[in-house]
Motif scaffolding. Structure first.
Motif, PDB file in Angstrom:
ATOM      1  N   GLU A   5      25.606  59.840  85.555  1.00 50.39           N
ATOM      2  CA  GLU A   5      26.642  58.915  85.099  1.00 50.39           C
ATOM      3  C   GLU A   5      27.996  59.260  85.699  1.00 50.39           C
ATOM      4  N   PHE A   6      28.218  60.530  85.918  1.00 49.29           N
ATOM      5  CA  PHE A   6      29.488  60.952  86.477  1.00 49.29           C
ATOM      6  C   PHE A   6      29.381  61.288  87.959  1.00 49.29           C
ATOM      7  N   ILE A 151      39.447  68.705  69.583  1.00 48.94           N
ATOM      8  CA  ILE A 151      39.524  67.606  70.555  1.00 48.94           C
ATOM      9  C   ILE A 151      39.284  68.137  71.967  1.00 48.94           C
TER      10      ILE A 151
ATOM     11  N   LEU B  36      45.828  54.523  80.751  1.00 51.17           N
ATOM     12  CA  LEU B  36      44.420  54.799  81.055  1.00 51.17           C
ATOM     13  C   LEU B  36      43.515  53.671  80.559  1.00 51.17           C
ATOM     14  N   ALA B  51      30.777  55.284  86.830  1.00 52.94           N
ATOM     15  CA  ALA B  51      31.071  56.711  86.671  1.00 52.94           C
ATOM     16  C   ALA B  51      32.581  56.950  86.593  1.00 52.94           C
ATOM     17  N   ARG B  52      33.348  56.157  87.309  1.00 49.82           N
ATOM     18  CA  ARG B  52      34.809  56.322  87.268  1.00 49.82           C
ATOM     19  C   ARG B  52      35.339  55.964  85.893  1.00 49.82           C
ATOM     20  N   LYS B  54      33.716  56.082  83.097  1.00 44.35           N
ATOM     21  CA  LYS B  54      33.304  57.092  82.119  1.00 44.35           C
ATOM     22  C   LYS B  54      34.105  58.381  82.296  1.00 44.35           C
ATOM     23  N   ALA B  55      34.493  58.650  83.551  1.00 44.57           N
ATOM     24  CA  ALA B  55      35.328  59.839  83.769  1.00 44.57           C
ATOM     25  C   ALA B  55      36.669  59.681  83.057  1.00 44.57           C
ATOM     26  N   LEU B  56      37.182  58.464  83.048  1.00 47.04           N
ATOM     27  CA  LEU B  56      38.451  58.222  82.348  1.00 47.04           C
ATOM     28  C   LEU B  56      38.299  58.456  80.845  1.00 47.04           C
ATOM     29  N   SER B  57      37.103  58.171  80.339  1.00 48.64           N
ATOM     30  CA  SER B  57      36.883  58.322  78.890  1.00 48.64           C
ATOM     31  C   SER B  57      37.084  59.765  78.444  1.00 48.64           C
ATOM     32  N   ILE B  58      36.871  60.710  79.353  1.00 47.63           N
ATOM     33  CA  ILE B  58      37.038  62.117  78.989  1.00 47.63           C
ATOM     34  C   ILE B  58      38.468  62.381  78.542  1.00 47.63           C
ATOM     35  N   ALA B  59      39.413  61.663  79.130  1.00 46.55           N
ATOM     36  CA  ALA B  59      40.807  61.810  78.690  1.00 46.55           C
ATOM     37  C   ALA B  59      41.161  60.789  77.619  1.00 46.55           C
ATOM     38  N   VAL B  61      39.351  59.432  75.127  1.00 37.82           N
ATOM     39  CA  VAL B  61      38.898  59.714  73.754  1.00 37.82           C
ATOM     40  C   VAL B  61      39.783  60.768  73.076  1.00 37.82           C
ATOM     41  N   PRO B  62      40.076  61.917  73.745  1.00 40.65           N
ATOM     42  CA  PRO B  62      40.973  62.873  73.075  1.00 40.65           C
ATOM     43  C   PRO B  62      42.348  62.281  72.771  1.00 40.65           C
ATOM     44  N   LEU B  63      42.878  61.502  73.725  1.00 38.24           N
ATOM     45  CA  LEU B  63      44.199  60.918  73.478  1.00 38.24           C
ATOM     46  C   LEU B  63      44.139  59.915  72.323  1.00 38.24           C
ATOM     47  N   VAL B  65      42.067  59.968  69.792  1.00 39.52           N
ATOM     48  CA  VAL B  65      41.964  60.728  68.535  1.00 39.52           C
ATOM     49  C   VAL B  65      43.332  61.290  68.153  1.00 39.52           C
TER      50      VAL B  65
END
Lengths: 671, 80
Positions: A5-6, A151, B36, B51-52, B54-59, B61-63, B65
């Motif tokens: 996926e990544f 987090i 974002l 994939a790009r 989903k890569a953004l989601s890594i930042a 989701v924490p932001l 929250v």
């Protein structure tokens, strides 16, 4: 979430397919062979990687450490945004695409290890943006830390497979001896940090709940930091840069502690980062370093202060310790560089599938020659000693461990302050305060600590006149400094312009003592020194009000009790009189007085004592009703009703005593 | 309460410096989150590599929250 996926983890076979898209011009003379595409990508990747690392450290060093938190946060946000633009997979250009334009930035196409390492670096600015962007420290410092740790830990676990790191390897428990060394290292360095003045994790006398929350927050923060810096960042940097990646990860880790305000503390953290990084390099697992990190943090902030006292023993001279730590850091650096990658091949090394040629070149360059290593070691030690000595000299300016050996008084307040500080003419009148004292780190400095006195009887902790000089309506939190509980107003903006201030207010029986820390951005030396000075505050002729005490309610309670005592004094002779009419009149006086007292108190906001006040008011009403029933029974000559009213009066009086006791427990001890 | 929020937020932000707004509201995190989210939607519309996104989601989701926790904490204080 699968690897694909990544973009998944890259393998050498896939690297080979990317060469089709690369185009390189031959050297002008034609004597040298064209640089292979894979090496060119690696070179581009390493250069970008180094740029990212340097930018991340520079942001922390130049902005955070000097207190420019907002600028640092914006810079981190921009860096995070740029890093997130790195594509998970290689850029595939087609001849018809607009991307086929010949622009240098469009040719950027680093190797897979470099790209994964750059993407993993996103965690570093993410920590800073989230930790500052989650402003819960005024609600609960430990709660905020715990939230940030959870987090960021989640983000690290999600990012790990995306950059080719298998989270299951974190739990590896190879080489128990090395894991034990990491724990002992954490324990020892925690003691050193304690001796060097690391702040305690929770204030003296904190409740068990608060201490437990702090404990959980520290453990969570340690786990999250190890997941980020050793679990993801170090492993991906190692793949791209060889063992230099361990040093880079440790440098990034130490840079996040530059705000500690002391060079020796930062060096302690850097040394801990190197020790933990070396352990991960050898073992490939995080279990030992997580335990070591927890021992380091808990030892420095909780265990040693509890065992040896919160006043740090002067066993270490700060300049000497700084130099010693710099030398130890350089030595640990040399050990990591010198370590032969052929021995104790760790699971981290095994994970490094398809290291870039540039990374391999760096690794070779750092371990080929014994004499070269000795030369590097000597140079590093000398450079570290020079840097450490310079930092130590610079650190002699007023800092968090400056001795407070002079005293100054204003009104009923006395404080101790550093001998290097100066008293200046005070501008307390501009702040609406009665009298004041201004202390500055240096003559003419913009930073200052102003201590002034408000008038007695002000309803709020901050005198209205002082509040009127501020923008908006700042809300306080409470902080215990020394033995006193202050209301603290962080980041208040004066109407007259100028930098934000931190205000501290202590309510006493003679009015509020107000301290204004100018230039004291939280986390800076100035803020620390202000709070250390306030922790020495002594009240010479006043008594501090307990926390959360509602001054208006206290005054109303005083008036009610005074009135009740007055009526009781007048009624006692009537009650003792032989004439029944006089006794009845005395009872009626007392009944009316208690009912009036109940009505007066019910109309006043008791703040946090509302429940106790309601119970007290009910008791007053019951006493009033009992006296009324007593008077009625006496006038009707009804012995049964009289005995019943007497029993009710006794019960109501007990309830009134319980109400007094409850209010006394909340700090309303006057009368 | 929801009707009062914009007014409260406007009053609070207007009465403070950018620095204190950042400290108490996490303005920088909020702006970055908005950027974002917009980028992720643009990538979705452009049908870019998932994939790009989903890569953004890594930042993201924490932001997200962090911003949600901040708003929750501030509203809780206002209600109290």
């Amino acid at each position: 979430m699968s690897l694909d996926e990544f973009g998944g983890r890259r393998t050498p076979s896939r690297i080979g397919t990317w060469t089709e898209n690369a185009e390189y011009a031959p050297e002008s003379g034609g004597e040298r062979a064209p640089i292979p595409a894979e090496q060119e990508w690696a070179r581009q990747g390493i250069a970008t990687l180094l740029l990212c690392i340097a930018a991340l450290i520079a942001v922390e060093a130049l902005l955070f450490a000097r207190g420019h938190v907002l600028s640092g946060q914006i810079a981190d946000a921009v860096l995070l945004f740029l890093i997130l633009q790195v594509r998970p997979g290689p850029v595939r250009r087609s001849p018809t695409s607009w991307l086929s334009l010949r622009a240098p930035w469009l040719e950027w196409n680093p190797s897979a290890p470099a790209r994964e390492a750059i993407r993993s670096l996103a965690l570093v600015p993410l920590i800073r943006v989230v930790s500052i962007g989650l402003p819960l420290r005024d609600v609960s410092h430990a709660g905020g830390t715990l939230a940030v740790a959870l987090i960021v830990g989640w983000a690290a676990l999600v990012l790990a497979p995306a950059v080719g790191v298998a989270p299951r390897t974190f739990l590896t428990a190879r080489l128990p001896g090395a894991q034990l060394q990491a724990m002992l290292g954490g324990l020892l360095l925690g003691f050193v940090a304690y001796l060097l003045g690391a702040p305690a994790l929770w204030p003296a006398g904190a409740s068990a709940d608060r201490a437990l929350l702090g404990l959980v927050a520290v453990v969570a923060a340690a786990v999250a930091e190890e997941l980020v810096f050793r679990g993801v960042v170090q492993v991906t940097l190692q793949r791209a840069m060889g063992r230099a990646g361990v040093l880079a990860a440790a440098a990034l880790f130490a840079s996040t502690y530059l705000g500690a305000g002391s060079a020796s503390l930062v060096l302690t953290v850097a040394l801990a980062g190197l020790v933990f990084g070396y352990t991960v390099l050898r073992t490939g697992g995080l279990s030992g370093v997580v335990c070591g990190h927890v021992l380091f943090a808990l030892g420095a902030g909780a265990v040693w202060p509890a065992l040896l006292g919160r006043t740090h023993p002067s066993l270490l001279s700060v300049p000497d310790a700084t130099i010693g730590l710099a030398v130890a850091t350089a030595g640990m650096t040399a050990i990591i560089i010198r370590r032969d990658g052929g021995h104790e091949r760790s699971s981290v090394d095994q994970l490094a599938v398809g290291p870039s040629s540039a990374g391999a070149a760096i690794a070779r360059a750092t371990s080929t020659s014994w004499w070269g290593t000795i030369a590097v070691l000597v140079c590093l030690v000398l450079a570290a000693a020079i840097v450490g000595f310079t930092i130590a000299r610079a650190g002699r300016e007023p800092g968090p461990i400056t001795i407070l050996d002079r005293t100054a008084s204003v009104g009923f307040v006395r404080v101790a302050y550093p001998s290097a500080w100066r008293r200046q003419s005070s501008d307390e009148h501009a702040l609406g305060l009665q009298s004041g004292l201004t202390l500055t780190p240096a003559p003419g400095a913009r930073q200052a600590l102003v201590i002034g006195l408000g008038t007695a009887g002000e309803p709020s902790p901050l005198p209205n006149a002082a509040r009127a000089t501020l923008e908006g309506s700042p809300r306080p939190d409470t902080v215990r400094l020394g033995g006193l509980l202050f209301y603290r107003y962080l980041n208040t903006a004066p109407r007259s312009g100028g930098p934000d201030e931190a205000l501290y207010a202590l309510r006493t029986t003679k009015g509020s003592a107000v301290a204004i820390c100018r230039g004291g951005t939280p986390g800076t030396n100035m803020a620390n020194t202000c709070e250390r000075i306030l922790a020495t505050m002594r009240l010479t002729s006043a008594t501090p009000f307990p926390p959360n005490l509602a001054v208006g309610y206290a005054h109303a309670l005083n008036a009610v009790i005074r009135e009740l005592n007055s009526v009781r004094t007048r009624a006692v002779p009537l009650l003792r009189a032989h004439a029944r009419a006089s006794q009845i009149r005395g009872m009626q006086h007392l009944a009316r007085a208690h009912e009036r007292a109940a009505a007066d108190l019910a109309a006043v906001n008791a703040g946090s004592a509302t429940a106790a006040s309601r119970a007290f008011v009910q008791a007053l009403k019951r006493v009033g009703a009992a006296y009324k029933a007593l008077a009625l029974a006496a006038s009707r000559r009804d012995p049964a009703a009289y005995r019943k009213a007497q029993a009710e009066l006794a019960s109501a009086t007990d309830a009134l005593d319980s109400g007094f006791a409850a209010l006394r427990r909340l700090g309303y001890s006057g009368g | 309460v929801s009707g009062l929020l914009p007014t409260l937020a406007q009053h609070e932000v207007a009465s403070k410096t950018v620095f204190s707004a950042s400290q108490s509201f996490g303005v920088v995190a909020l702006v970055l989150l908005v950027f974002l989210l917009i980028e992720r939607d643009v990538l979705r519309i452009a049908r870019a590599n998932p994939a790009r996104r989903k890569a953004l989601s890594i930042a993201i989701v924490p932001l997200l929250v962090a911003v949600a926790l901040t708003i929750w904490a501030r509203v809780a204080i206002v209600i109290q």
